[in-house]
Design a protein around this motif. Structure first.
Motif, PDB file in Angstrom:
ATOM      1  N   LEU A 219       0.807  -1.222   0.000  1.00  0.00           N
ATOM      2  CA  LEU A 219       0.000   0.000   0.000  1.00  0.00           C
ATOM      3  C   LEU A 219       0.840   1.272   0.000  1.00  0.00           C
ATOM      4  O   LEU A 219       0.289   2.370  -0.038  1.00  0.00           O
TER       5      LEU A 219
ATOM      6  N   TYR B 208       4.635   2.601  -6.075  1.00  0.00           N
ATOM      7  CA  TYR B 208       3.331   2.372  -6.687  1.00  0.00           C
ATOM      8  C   TYR B 208       3.377   1.577  -7.990  1.00  0.00           C
ATOM      9  O   TYR B 208       2.358   1.436  -8.658  1.00  0.00           O
TER      10      TYR B 208
ATOM     11  N   ILE C 170       0.876  -1.200  -7.665  1.00  0.00           N
ATOM     12  CA  ILE C 170      -0.495  -0.698  -7.739  1.00  0.00           C
ATOM     13  C   ILE C 170      -0.877  -0.428  -9.192  1.00  0.00           C
ATOM     14  O   ILE C 170      -1.976  -0.774  -9.633  1.00  0.00           O
TER      15      ILE C 170
ATOM     16  N   GLY D 194      -3.296  -6.435   1.423  1.00  0.00           N
ATOM     17  CA  GLY D 194      -3.185  -5.126   0.786  1.00  0.00           C
ATOM     18  C   GLY D 194      -3.611  -5.163  -0.671  1.00  0.00           C
ATOM     19  O   GLY D 194      -4.295  -4.253  -1.155  1.00  0.00           O
ATOM     20  N   GLN D 195      -3.228  -6.227  -1.356  1.00  0.00           N
ATOM     21  CA  GLN D 195      -3.595  -6.384  -2.770  1.00  0.00           C
ATOM     22  C   GLN D 195      -5.115  -6.487  -2.915  1.00  0.00           C
ATOM     23  O   GLN D 195      -5.694  -5.921  -3.841  1.00  0.00           O
TER      24      GLN D 195
ATOM     25  N   ILE E  41      -6.530  -3.016  -2.716  1.00  0.00           N
ATOM     26  CA  ILE E  41      -6.254  -2.277  -3.955  1.00  0.00           C
ATOM     27  C   ILE E  41      -7.194  -2.708  -5.069  1.00  0.00           C
ATOM     28  O   ILE E  41      -7.790  -1.878  -5.759  1.00  0.00           O
TER      29      ILE E  41
END
Length: 189
Positions: A16, A21, A24, A141-142, A145
């Motif tokens: 995160l 990033y 992400i 976390g994934q 996202i």
């Protein structure tokens, strides 16, 4: 605080962290062509990616494999680039996304291992108290996202009445441009 919790938090906050990033943006590129009704496809693709990055993460931490960090960073940017190109130009390859995600997951796992190896400095590796919680943290976390991305895509399509194709362009083109910049910046050759 237990070692398990420390590594769980490290994995969660690593994924995160907006300073790193690239992962992400990879997830954004992967999900750009899907809506919430495609959740089974997304689950298959992300599971494939997760299994693959778990393999190389473990192999790297165990020092069974090792790769040049700059090369891995370049390859991570390349995976983002290829995903965006597929989104924009090659819809006939979408049916192979699970396979592509597995291959790309192998590369991303080597990138994740860098942080985990730094965390291990001076520590004895333990599958259950270090690698497993770090990976579980990454996955938690994934999941957050991907949920946010699918929510955004759904909002654009349902709320703003933007076609799925246009949403793909809105997401994939800027991510593609960022990946080109990263490939230039990270060029290892």
């Amino acid at each position: 605080m237990s070692e398990f919790i420390i590594f769980l938090q490290q994995g969660f906050f690593h994924i995160l962290d907006l300073n790193g990033y690239d992962h992400i943006l990879f997830l954004l590129a992967i999900c750009a062509i899907y809506t919430a009704k495609d959740w089974k496809k997304i689950l298959g693709i992300i599971t494939s990616f997760t299994v693959a990055h778990s393999i190389t993460l473990a192999l790297s931490v165990l020092k069974i494999i090792a790769f040049d960090t700059q090369l891995i960073e370049f390859l991570i940017a390349l995976t983002i680039f290829i995903t965006c190109i597929e989104n924009l130009l090659f819809p006939q390859f979408h049916k192979y996304r699970i396979s592509f995600s597995f291959l790309f997951g192998l590369i991303h796992g080597m990138g994740f291992s860098r942080l985990l190896l730094d965390l291990f400095m001076g520590m004895k590796f333990n599958l259950w108290t270090t690698l497993l919680p770090f990976n579980l943290g990454l996955e938690a976390g994934q999941f957050i996202i991907i949920s946010l991305i699918i929510g955004l895509v759904s909002l654009l399509i349902l709320g703003f009445r933007i076609s799925t194709k246009k949403v793909n362009y809105i997401i994939s083109i800027p991510v593609l441009l960022q990946s080109v910049f990263w490939m230039y910046q990270r060029w290892p050759f």
